[in-house]
Design a protein around this motif. Sequence first.
Motif: not given
Lengths: 345, 416
Positions: A212, A219-221, B280-281, A208, B360, B363, B258-260, A160
């Motif tokens: 991360q 985590s697959g995000e 999230l976000y 950030e 944290l 978005g 989170q996604r998972n 970011k």
Amino acid sequence: MKMKTALLSASAIALLTGPVFAQELTVVSWGGALQEAQTKAFMKPYAETTGTKIVQDTWSGELAKLRAMVDSGNVVWDAVDVDPQTGAIACEQGLLEPIGSEEVFQALDLVEGALLDCAVGTSTYATILAFKKDAFADGPKSLVDIFDTARFPGKRSFRKSPVDTLEAALLADGVAPTEIYSVLSTPEGVDRAFAKLDTIKDDIVWWEAGAQPAQLLMSGEVAMALAWNGRIADVNANENADLGIAWSNQIRGFDMWTIPVGAKNGDAARDFILTTLQPATNAEISKYIAYGPTVVAAADSIDAETLENLPSAPQNSEGALAQDGAFWAKNGDALNAKFSAWIAR
Amino acid sequence: MTLTVLPESPMPQAKKAESNRRMAMIRRKLGAVLPAVPLIVFLAMFLVVPLAIIIKTAIQDREIVAALPATVEHLATSGSDDQAFALLVDDLIIAKKSGLLRPLARRMEYGVEGGSTAVMDVARIAGDDLIAKQPGQIRQAVIESNSAWGESGVWNAINAGSRSYSLFYLKWALGLDVKHRADGQFTSEISYNFPAIYLRTIVISVAVTALTVLIGYPMAYVVSTSSGFVGKILIFLVLLPFWTSLLVRTMSWIVVLQRNGVMNDLLMTSGLISEPAPLLYTRFATVLAMVQIQLPFTVLPMISVMRVIPPSHVRAARSMGASPLAAHFSVFMPQAVPGIAAGALLTFVLCLGFYLTPALVGGPGDQMVSFFIARFTNEQLNWGLASALSLVLIGGATVIALPLSRYISTHSSGRF
């Protein structure tokens, strides 16, 4: 009584022989894997050979702390590790000693861009494209592939900050690495970068902190992320992450030493910094972290297997862009404001 | 020449007694305040002094006048004539040596587009051989180095920086136009949209406050009216988050959302959604995490007020034939209002300063004022703007909170 005399004479000897015993040095770096590597490669050997007592501290580029020290005249840091932008901003603010003009530093044979007005590079890292190997049958090869949502679907992560992000956008838009900063200096060039970013804005997750992107990938995000190569190598080695790295078009940065204005042990800091730039010592860092040396001659003493994972390896250097810290020091405020407006839109 | 000496008027007896009484009263008052002296000293050192420093940093604006004293003085009486150019070069030669050049360039860039480059370009050619020339030639050389010096923008900016204190940063923080183009017009360039950021901060804070009150009120009611084991368990549940670090609580939301994560797994296995939802976000995540963190702050004042509402009041209303709900809303709730207001106020004011949680789990469009204060303080070293933003935040919070806190203190006498 005898004991007392012995102690007295011992301290008298210490006083006479002076700095060898009394020397102390506070070295500041970014913590984590980097500082551990620096401890093994630079700090410990230096402390052992010179008898200097090295105190370590960590920071994360928060210049406010440095400025408060310099303003109040109580500078407790002697050698501080910075990235090029942070170093250039601090230099502009008059917080750092202007070491770039000193002969001892100019005499070193360093790679292009490793000596700035107030900072000297000790290792190179790169912003690369890291990806989940299992997400793609045929993985990305270049950093600019992060813009190709057709071939590589899924969320992607950027830092970011306009730093790296705008450069990546222009690289993906077909600007040659050598032209990036001259294009980015014009309003049209900036618009062009944001227009390119617009095309994938909805697919971006912003990070950030340096840890991360690896976390987001594991985590697959997200399926791919712009990240610092050392962090990815670290999780691959220590957490069985199996993340891939696309090296082409990497954006190269430096870990640089600086000396704050008014540092209490400035001379010791100079001496320490110079030892880390001796070819043999400089090459040591690559043993402990996947960062390359900055001394040209140091590259010869690194074995082929280690070299493969370094940003400076020839096979990884295709289309590499050296980050221009001075550009960001000058334009950072304006581009940060634009970026912030764009990102919240 | 005659010298008249006024005879000392004897103090009337009554007046003397009056002054004695007054002294005694002052002494008595001082005696009562004495135990609070450590607190007062502490507040002075760690609240008043920092606040004064913040105010000073917000209005301090001395880079230009420090680096260009002669130029500034000359501009006050005459315009940007040949002499001004000569003085500018003179000042810059000194500024280069004294380290004032970089701060000047930075400050000029805040006020005018290309101001930094304009200063650095002249500084590069400023030297003894240039200053030896005729003023007219100096002017020509300066404009040749950077064409902005031929226009009014940079000169206006220097003129505007003629005092060591100004409202420049405060205007900037309030979202007013402060940056000019080289030709002297205000620039239309998009900068930080501070009014939108304040609005966003208030909207998020109001939403979180409303939710904590809605969720917290029934909970506080149950805790305050139930005795024994159930009450103790519930109060423990309220206090538990209090003892956990803010960072840990925020990070746990990342794991959940989170996604998972846990939430998506639950929604998917229950068949409500077919693919992971982006939780999230988002603004949703920000508000959710903030509600959880703020809940104890809202609930505890409510409980303390509700505990002292006599149960007999509700029983009396019931015996007069009121339904349970009617009895609650007409008898119990009005008496609980000071507690609700106190909890809500505390949460609202704390929410205004949130920084870590939105950074944290939120978005890019969820960052609140504090995020920008931190950014200007730490990364860009624009302390003037950071201080001005802090002042606006403190001022805004006071304007909103003061009437409310007066209401609470007048209506809750004897309850806290």
